[in-house]
Design a protein around this motif. Structure first.
Motif, PDB file in Angstrom:
ATOM      1  N   SER A  30       0.804  -1.231   0.000  1.00  0.00           N
ATOM      2  CA  SER A  30       0.000   0.000   0.000  1.00  0.00           C
ATOM      3  C   SER A  30       0.832   1.273   0.000  1.00  0.00           C
ATOM      4  CB  SER A  30      -0.941   0.002   1.215  1.00  0.00           C
ATOM      5  OG  SER A  30      -0.186  -0.054   2.404  1.00  0.00           O
ATOM      6  N   SER A  31       2.153   1.147   0.138  1.00  0.00           N
ATOM      7  CA  SER A  31       2.996   2.361   0.130  1.00  0.00           C
ATOM      8  C   SER A  31       4.451   1.989  -0.136  1.00  0.00           C
ATOM      9  CB  SER A  31       2.880   3.106   1.470  1.00  0.00           C
ATOM     10  OG  SER A  31       3.351   2.304   2.520  1.00  0.00           O
ATOM     11  N   GLY A  32       5.282   3.013  -0.301  1.00  0.00           N
ATOM     12  CA  GLY A  32       6.732   2.863  -0.317  1.00  0.00           C
ATOM     13  C   GLY A  32       7.284   1.746  -1.195  1.00  0.00           C
TER      14      GLY A  32
ATOM     15  N   ALA B 148      -2.074  -5.570   1.822  1.00  0.00           N
ATOM     16  CA  ALA B 148      -1.768  -4.668   2.946  1.00  0.00           C
ATOM     17  C   ALA B 148      -3.071  -4.460   3.711  1.00  0.00           C
ATOM     18  CB  ALA B 148      -1.191  -3.337   2.467  1.00  0.00           C
TER      19      ALA B 148
ATOM     20  N   ASP C  56      -3.797  -8.244   6.951  1.00  0.00           N
ATOM     21  CA  ASP C  56      -2.830  -7.996   8.021  1.00  0.00           C
ATOM     22  C   ASP C  56      -2.019  -9.280   8.145  1.00  0.00           C
ATOM     23  OD1 ASP C  56      -1.528  -7.896  10.503  1.00  0.00           O
ATOM     24  OD2 ASP C  56      -3.075  -6.597  11.359  1.00  0.00           O
TER      25      ASP C  56
ATOM     26  N   THR D 154      -0.234 -10.455  10.239  1.00  0.00           N
ATOM     27  CA  THR D 154      -0.177 -11.103  11.559  1.00  0.00           C
ATOM     28  C   THR D 154      -1.483 -11.847  11.893  1.00  0.00           C
ATOM     29  OG1 THR D 154      -1.023  -9.209  12.820  1.00  0.00           O
ATOM     30  CG2 THR D 154       1.355  -9.255  12.380  1.00  0.00           C
TER      31      THR D 154
ATOM     32  N   THR E  94       5.031  -8.141  13.237  1.00  0.00           N
ATOM     33  CA  THR E  94       4.877  -7.784  11.825  1.00  0.00           C
ATOM     34  C   THR E  94       6.051  -8.271  10.989  1.00  0.00           C
ATOM     35  OG1 THR E  94       3.758  -5.783  12.550  1.00  0.00           O
ATOM     36  CG2 THR E  94       4.394  -5.881  10.252  1.00  0.00           C
TER      37      THR E  94
ATOM     38  N   TYR F  56      13.837  -2.920  16.399  1.00  0.00           N
ATOM     39  CA  TYR F  56      13.865  -3.033  14.929  1.00  0.00           C
ATOM     40  C   TYR F  56      15.075  -3.865  14.496  1.00  0.00           C
ATOM     41  CZ  TYR F  56      13.657  -1.634   9.988  1.00  0.00           C
ATOM     42  OH  TYR F  56      13.581  -1.641   8.617  1.00  0.00           O
TER      43      TYR F  56
ATOM     44  N   GLY G  18      19.596  -0.071   2.965  1.00  0.00           N
ATOM     45  CA  GLY G  18      19.964   0.950   3.940  1.00  0.00           C
ATOM     46  C   GLY G  18      18.895   2.024   3.932  1.00  0.00           C
TER      47      GLY G  18
ATOM     48  N   THR H 119      11.244   6.900   1.929  1.00  0.00           N
ATOM     49  CA  THR H 119       9.847   6.631   1.564  1.00  0.00           C
ATOM     50  C   THR H 119       8.968   7.567   2.395  1.00  0.00           C
ATOM     51  OG1 THR H 119       9.762   4.825   3.179  1.00  0.00           O
ATOM     52  CG2 THR H 119      10.219   4.229   0.895  1.00  0.00           C
TER      53      THR H 119
END
Ligand code: NAP
Length: 255
Positions: A19-21, A41, A62, A64, A110, A152, A183, A187
């Motif tokens: 849905s993005s990036g 997404a 989702d 998850t 996630t 993260y 790296g 976005t």
């Protein structure tokens, strides 16, 4: 791989976090390369618009939630040529000593368990394809630690090791397993999500950096990996902007 741009004979590519990036750019690129893209997404409006644009398929999912993953499997069909496990992201930049356990749990859910559930569910279709490729979108945060990387870095190290383990376990199967580790990619949403909508803090991440990667750079890497001949397994592809020598070593031009 068929290069036909219409019809059900196109090989299927599933992209999570479409849905993005990076996910949206990867879906677009794979559609251009001749795949029928299943765009997944949580934001239904976005994946539906993208799937319409690409003559693909939208699944509100989702990663998850097992029932959502099951619907994704149904939409993907019996043969899947490419699975891009891209859904994920970072929450916060606190040191370990000040960690927010709930954020760590969400990141693990996630990035790691989402990738696990989707991969596990789609493996039969990837193997059935005979030339399937799983591309996990990890991060340089999954290769080295950095201060504040916290949950993260832990989650992306998990994605990295899961990728390695899966490749060992499936060595006798007709399926390939890759980790693409970007790296800094500028976005729209990654840093906004990380800093809970704080635009000023998000913008500072990229301030003065002469040329962070953009989503299309990573999509290009994913598409390259996904279109190698069937006997070629790209184990690990690290892609960074020239101005970033390590997660914590970034060249910035003062304004
Ligand atoms: P982004 O624009 O925030 O994309 C994250 C995507 O994941 C969104 O499409 C989001 O869509 C989806 N998503 C999040 N949680 C989900 C869930 N539970 N189920 C399904 N989809 C979910 O960030 P991005 O920069 O494109 O990042 C994409 C991937 O690249 C992530 O795995 C990120 O960790 C990795 N990466 C990014 C960078 C960077 O600097 N930007 C660097 C290295 C690696 P919905 O909210 O609609 O579900």
């Amino acid at each position: 791989m068929s290069t036909s741009s219409t019809g059900a004979d196109r090989p299927v590519a599933v992209v999570t976090g479409a849905s993005s990036g990076i996910g949206a750019a990867t879906a677009r690129r794979l559609a251009t390369d001749g795949f029928r893209v299943v765009c997944a997404a949580r934001r239904a409006d976005r994946v539906e618009a993208l799937a319409a644009e690409l003559d693909g398929v939208a699944v509100t999912c989702d990663v998850t939630v097992p029932a959502d993953v099951e619907r994704l499997v149904q939409a993907a069909g019996d043969r899947v040529a490419v699975l891009v496990n891209n859904a994920g992201g970072a929450l916060g930049l606190e040191p370990v000593a000040a960690a927010d356990v709930e954020k760590w749990r969400r990141m693990y859910d996630t990035n790691v368990l989402g990738t696990l559930q989707v991969t596990k569910a789609l493996l039969p279709a990837l193997v059935a394809d005979g030339e399937g490729v799983v591309v996990n979108v990890g991060s340089v945060a999954g290769l080295v630690a950095y201060e504040g990387g916290g949950g993260y870095t832990v989650a992306k190290h998990g994605v990295h090791v899961m990728t390695e383990t899966l490749r060992l376990e499936l060595v006798d199967q007709p399926v390939r397993i890759t980790l693409v580790a970007p790296g800094m990619v500028h976005t729209e949403e990654f840093s906004l999500t990380r800093f809970d909508g704080d635009r000023e803090r998000a913008d500072k991440v990229y301030e003065g950096v002469p040329g962070p990667l953009v989503a299309e750079d990573v999509a290009d890497a994913v598409a390259w990996v996904a279109t190698r001949p069937a006997h070629v397994n790209v184990d690990l592809l690290v892609i960074k902007p020239r101005a970033q020598a390590a997660p914590h070593k970034v060249h910035r031009v003062p304004s």
